[in-house]
Design a protein around this motif. Sequence first.
Motif, PDB file in Angstrom:
ATOM      1  N   ARG A  91      21.180   1.263   5.353  1.00 41.64           N
ATOM      2  CA  ARG A  91      20.972  -0.308   5.337  1.00 41.64           C
ATOM      3  C   ARG A  91      22.187  -1.266   4.552  1.00 41.64           C
ATOM      4  NH1 ARG A  91      16.654  -2.065   7.781  1.00 41.64           N
ATOM      5  NH2 ARG A  91      14.954  -0.737   7.766  1.00 41.64           N
ATOM      6  N   GLU A 123      11.013   0.453  11.230  1.00 43.95           N
ATOM      7  CA  GLU A 123      10.990  -0.395   9.989  1.00 43.95           C
ATOM      8  C   GLU A 123      11.145  -1.634  10.390  1.00 43.95           C
ATOM      9  OE1 GLU A 123      11.056   1.996   6.033  1.00 43.95           O
ATOM     10  OE2 GLU A 123      12.894   0.832   6.729  1.00 43.95           O
ATOM     11  N   ASP A 124      12.264  -1.860  11.408  1.00 47.65           N
ATOM     12  CA  ASP A 124      12.691  -3.306  11.547  1.00 47.65           C
ATOM     13  C   ASP A 124      11.665  -3.950  12.404  1.00 47.65           C
ATOM     14  OD1 ASP A 124      15.148  -2.855  10.272  1.00 47.65           O
ATOM     15  OD2 ASP A 124      16.372  -2.374  11.964  1.00 47.65           O
ATOM     16  N   CYS A 127       8.792  -4.816  10.307  1.00 44.54           N
ATOM     17  CA  CYS A 127       9.346  -6.252   9.332  1.00 44.54           C
ATOM     18  C   CYS A 127       9.136  -7.336  10.287  1.00 44.54           C
ATOM     19  CB  CYS A 127      10.686  -6.001   9.118  1.00 44.54           C
ATOM     20  SG  CYS A 127      11.289  -7.238   7.871  1.00 44.54           S
ATOM     21  N   GLU A 128       9.280  -7.318  11.647  1.00 48.66           N
ATOM     22  CA  GLU A 128       9.538  -8.638  12.580  1.00 48.66           C
ATOM     23  C   GLU A 128       7.791  -9.006  12.628  1.00 48.66           C
ATOM     24  OE1 GLU A 128      11.319  -7.129  15.913  1.00 48.66           O
ATOM     25  OE2 GLU A 128      13.206  -7.299  14.929  1.00 48.66           O
ATOM     26  N   THR A 131       5.092  -6.675   8.664  1.00 43.80           N
ATOM     27  CA  THR A 131       4.600  -5.495   7.544  1.00 43.80           C
ATOM     28  C   THR A 131       5.630  -4.818   7.461  1.00 43.80           C
ATOM     29  OG1 THR A 131       4.226  -4.181   9.517  1.00 43.80           O
ATOM     30  CG2 THR A 131       2.307  -5.335   8.540  1.00 43.80           C
ATOM     31  N   ARG A 132       5.758  -4.381   6.253  1.00 44.60           N
ATOM     32  CA  ARG A 132       7.036  -3.314   5.608  1.00 44.60           C
ATOM     33  C   ARG A 132       6.724  -1.741   5.486  1.00 44.60           C
ATOM     34  NH1 ARG A 132      10.864  -7.293   2.331  1.00 44.60           N
ATOM     35  NH2 ARG A 132      11.382  -8.581   4.435  1.00 44.60           N
ATOM     36  N   PRO A 135       9.028   0.034   1.483  1.00 39.80           N
ATOM     37  CA  PRO A 135       9.486  -0.930   0.644  1.00 39.80           C
ATOM     38  C   PRO A 135      10.942  -0.383   0.037  1.00 39.80           C
ATOM     39  CG  PRO A 135       7.311  -0.759   0.059  1.00 39.80           C
ATOM     40  CD  PRO A 135       7.612   0.235   1.076  1.00 39.80           C
ATOM     41  N   TYR A 138      13.983  -1.646   1.823  1.00 40.20           N
ATOM     42  CA  TYR A 138      14.137  -2.999   1.805  1.00 40.20           C
ATOM     43  C   TYR A 138      14.764  -3.810   0.496  1.00 40.20           C
ATOM     44  CZ  TYR A 138      12.625  -3.305   6.513  1.00 40.20           C
ATOM     45  OH  TYR A 138      12.441  -3.054   7.792  1.00 40.20           O
ATOM     46  N   GLN A 141      16.501  -6.807  -0.282  1.00 38.20           N
ATOM     47  CA  GLN A 141      16.487  -7.815   0.870  1.00 38.20           C
ATOM     48  C   GLN A 141      15.540  -8.970   0.608  1.00 38.20           C
ATOM     49  OE1 GLN A 141      16.050  -5.641   4.611  1.00 38.20           O
ATOM     50  NE2 GLN A 141      18.149  -4.695   4.272  1.00 38.20           N
ATOM     51  N   GLN A 143      12.525 -11.553   1.307  1.00 34.94           N
ATOM     52  CA  GLN A 143      11.425 -11.390   2.080  1.00 34.94           C
ATOM     53  C   GLN A 143      11.417 -12.438   3.250  1.00 34.94           C
ATOM     54  OE1 GLN A 143       8.486  -9.619   1.393  1.00 34.94           O
ATOM     55  NE2 GLN A 143       9.537  -8.851  -0.388  1.00 34.94           N
TER      56      GLN A 143
END
Length: 143
Positions: A91, A123-124, A127-128, A131-132, A135, A138, A141, A143
């Motif tokens: 990442r 995970e991506d 995130c979309e 929900t993650r 953490p 991320y 990064q 929010q």
Amino acid sequence: MHDYSIELGRIYDAPSPLAGGMRILADRLWPRGMAKATLPADEWYRDAAPAPALRSAYHHEEIDYDAFAVAYRKQLDGSPDTLVPLMRHVRQGPVLLLTASRDPGRSHLPALRQAVLDALSAEDRACEDGTRSSPVCYAGQTQ
């Protein structure tokens, strides 16, 4: 979707420039004939390497490459937290996974790369959806 860069290489080859990236030795065993002080890598991460019995079966030709890759992927899928440190590095920028194997393309690295990319993709998508799932990956990064 993000475009992640994970390349594969051999620890014994001359280091190539990797702008802003990490060079990670992903073998369980230390490379023969290489002093720790001269390791051409930023990190040695052995936790994601194949289990000793699986590695031995492959190297002694008790199983072929395809069976090895499937069994190794099952190993990784059964321990997803193993991928988190690698995911974090990917990442942040390009990663070069290194092995002492003669042929990185027929080692555990292609399966490891695919497992990391699949985990990042999951995970991506999470995130979309708002929900993650991890953490840790991320951290830093927005929010």
